[in-house]
Design a protein around this motif. Sequence first.
Motif, PDB file in Angstrom:
ATOM      1  N   MET A   1       0.792  -1.021   0.008  1.00  0.00           N
ATOM      2  CA  MET A   1      -0.094  -0.041   0.066  1.00  0.00           C
ATOM      3  C   MET A   1       0.826   1.420  -0.023  1.00  0.00           C
ATOM      4  O   MET A   1       2.094   1.188   0.779  1.00  0.00           O
ATOM      5  N   HIS A   2       0.499   2.135  -0.803  1.00  0.00           N
ATOM      6  CA  HIS A   2       1.150   3.624  -0.726  1.00  0.00           C
ATOM      7  C   HIS A   2       0.463   4.556  -0.243  1.00  0.00           C
ATOM      8  O   HIS A   2      -0.923   4.503  -0.503  1.00  0.00           O
ATOM      9  N   ILE A   3       1.005   5.343   0.482  1.00  0.00           N
ATOM     10  CA  ILE A   3       0.374   6.553   1.054  1.00  0.00           C
ATOM     11  C   ILE A   3       0.883   7.920   0.482  1.00  0.00           C
ATOM     12  O   ILE A   3       2.341   8.062   0.564  1.00  0.00           O
ATOM     13  N   ILE A   4       0.290   8.449  -0.236  1.00  0.00           N
ATOM     14  CA  ILE A   4       0.883   9.698  -1.149  1.00  0.00           C
ATOM     15  C   ILE A   4       0.182  11.147  -0.615  1.00  0.00           C
ATOM     16  O   ILE A   4      -0.995  11.408  -0.332  1.00  0.00           O
ATOM     17  N   LYS A   5       1.151  11.879  -0.115  1.00  0.00           N
ATOM     18  CA  LYS A   5       0.785  13.108   0.516  1.00  0.00           C
ATOM     19  C   LYS A   5       0.887  14.299  -0.454  1.00  0.00           C
ATOM     20  O   LYS A   5       0.324  15.234   0.011  1.00  0.00           O
ATOM     21  N   ILE A   6       1.297  14.125  -1.611  1.00  0.00           N
ATOM     22  CA  ILE A   6       1.311  15.267  -2.561  1.00  0.00           C
ATOM     23  C   ILE A   6       0.738  14.749  -3.892  1.00  0.00           C
ATOM     24  O   ILE A   6       1.007  13.477  -4.309  1.00  0.00           O
ATOM     25  N   ILE A   7       0.068  15.607  -4.416  1.00  0.00           N
ATOM     26  CA  ILE A   7      -0.616  14.996  -5.634  1.00  0.00           C
ATOM     27  C   ILE A   7       0.404  14.534  -6.886  1.00  0.00           C
ATOM     28  O   ILE A   7       1.282  15.243  -7.092  1.00  0.00           O
ATOM     29  N   PRO A   8       0.218  13.407  -7.112  1.00  0.00           N
ATOM     30  CA  PRO A   8       1.387  12.915  -7.947  1.00  0.00           C
ATOM     31  C   PRO A   8       1.393  13.313  -9.392  1.00  0.00           C
ATOM     32  O   PRO A   8       0.337  13.829  -9.737  1.00  0.00           O
ATOM     33  N   THR A   9       2.389  13.103 -10.060  1.00  0.00           N
ATOM     34  CA  THR A   9       2.449  13.377 -11.548  1.00  0.00           C
ATOM     35  C   THR A   9       2.580  11.962 -12.411  1.00  0.00           C
ATOM     36  O   THR A   9       2.317  10.967 -11.643  1.00  0.00           O
ATOM     37  N   LYS A 197      -9.660  -6.418  -4.579  1.00  0.00           N
ATOM     38  CA  LYS A 197      -8.222  -6.980  -4.748  1.00  0.00           C
ATOM     39  C   LYS A 197      -7.572  -6.267  -6.022  1.00  0.00           C
ATOM     40  O   LYS A 197      -6.769  -6.799  -6.612  1.00  0.00           O
ATOM     41  N   ILE A 198      -7.797  -4.905  -6.325  1.00  0.00           N
ATOM     42  CA  ILE A 198      -7.156  -4.289  -6.891  1.00  0.00           C
ATOM     43  C   ILE A 198      -6.027  -3.294  -6.280  1.00  0.00           C
ATOM     44  O   ILE A 198      -6.393  -2.750  -5.063  1.00  0.00           O
ATOM     45  N   ASN A 199      -4.904  -3.079  -6.830  1.00  0.00           N
ATOM     46  CA  ASN A 199      -3.989  -2.397  -6.320  1.00  0.00           C
ATOM     47  C   ASN A 199      -4.372  -0.813  -6.142  1.00  0.00           C
ATOM     48  O   ASN A 199      -5.128  -0.384  -6.970  1.00  0.00           O
ATOM     49  N   TYR A 200      -3.813  -0.237  -5.097  1.00  0.00           N
ATOM     50  CA  TYR A 200      -4.352   1.058  -4.682  1.00  0.00           C
ATOM     51  C   TYR A 200      -3.383   2.011  -3.926  1.00  0.00           C
ATOM     52  O   TYR A 200      -2.385   1.177  -3.438  1.00  0.00           O
ATOM     53  N   ALA A 201      -3.648   3.094  -4.099  1.00  0.00           N
ATOM     54  CA  ALA A 201      -2.705   4.067  -2.969  1.00  0.00           C
ATOM     55  C   ALA A 201      -3.726   5.231  -2.174  1.00  0.00           C
ATOM     56  O   ALA A 201      -4.872   5.253  -2.664  1.00  0.00           O
ATOM     57  N   VAL A 202      -3.287   5.487  -0.949  1.00  0.00           N
ATOM     58  CA  VAL A 202      -4.097   6.444  -0.181  1.00  0.00           C
ATOM     59  C   VAL A 202      -3.729   7.548  -0.727  1.00  0.00           C
ATOM     60  O   VAL A 202      -2.481   7.974  -0.399  1.00  0.00           O
ATOM     61  N   ALA A 203      -4.755   8.725  -0.888  1.00  0.00           N
ATOM     62  CA  ALA A 203      -4.592   9.824  -1.320  1.00  0.00           C
ATOM     63  C   ALA A 203      -4.774  10.730  -0.072  1.00  0.00           C
ATOM     64  O   ALA A 203      -6.011  10.948   0.348  1.00  0.00           O
ATOM     65  N   ASN A 204      -3.526  11.180   0.450  1.00  0.00           N
ATOM     66  CA  ASN A 204      -3.560  12.293   1.666  1.00  0.00           C
ATOM     67  C   ASN A 204      -3.257  13.545   1.298  1.00  0.00           C
ATOM     68  O   ASN A 204      -3.104  14.322   2.153  1.00  0.00           O
ATOM     69  N   TRP A 205      -3.544  14.050   0.033  1.00  0.00           N
ATOM     70  CA  TRP A 205      -3.062  15.388  -0.310  1.00  0.00           C
ATOM     71  C   TRP A 205      -3.784  16.298   0.049  1.00  0.00           C
ATOM     72  O   TRP A 205      -3.475  17.429  -0.012  1.00  0.00           O
ATOM     73  N   PHE A 206      -5.091  15.922   0.371  1.00  0.00           N
ATOM     74  CA  PHE A 206      -5.955  17.329   0.796  1.00  0.00           C
ATOM     75  C   PHE A 206      -6.139  17.182   2.263  1.00  0.00           C
ATOM     76  O   PHE A 206      -6.735  17.943   3.038  1.00  0.00           O
TER      77      PHE A 206
END
Length: 207
Positions: A1-9, A197-206
């Motif tokens: 699992m990925h936790i992303i704190k900045i809107i990705p490119t 069962k789909i790969n995902y990331a947690v969007a924490n940018w807001f």
Amino acid sequence: MHIIKIIPTLEDIKAITSARSILFDMDGTLVNTEPLHAKALLNTLQELSPKRNFIIEELHQMFHGQGDNDVYKALETELSVSFDDFLTIKNKYFIKSISESERILRPEITSLLEQLKKESYKIALVTASEKSAALCILEKENLKKYFDIILTREDSSETKPSPRPYLDAIEKLNIKKEDAFIFEDSETGIQAAIESKINYAVANWFI
């Protein structure tokens, strides 16, 4: 699992997945609408239970990222209407808040969608919001053109935290699970992603 704190490119996305189909949640992921949901809920409760003194900050904290069905269950004793009536009233205030608000979209999100589209990615919007509210946001921010499919609460037999909306999305896109990647921010949305069962990331940018 990925936790992303900045809107990705696009390059950031390529670094975490080889999937060519990106599935986005809407509220709290694509657009910062959680404060507007809290405001709409406050207005709804003031209309339905005027004797109670609700505080918007508490509502925001209590129900951040939760689906309207869970909000209704938690507040049912305060209400004297059915879930459908509650939803109608809340959506009325939510759409009003959207129309009165400034832009709720970060330019980085538009840039990301443009990059994905240019690279021929398939892009899906999978939201637990009502169709009327979702389309209001998409039209206000000129986002509809980026999506290959748009799935709202009315478009699946079950809503998040059920995985059904995401399973419906990959079926409509005619892709396999390994070809998709999900961005979600809320507990219910993350649960839906996990169970799909789909790969995902947690969007924490807001946050």
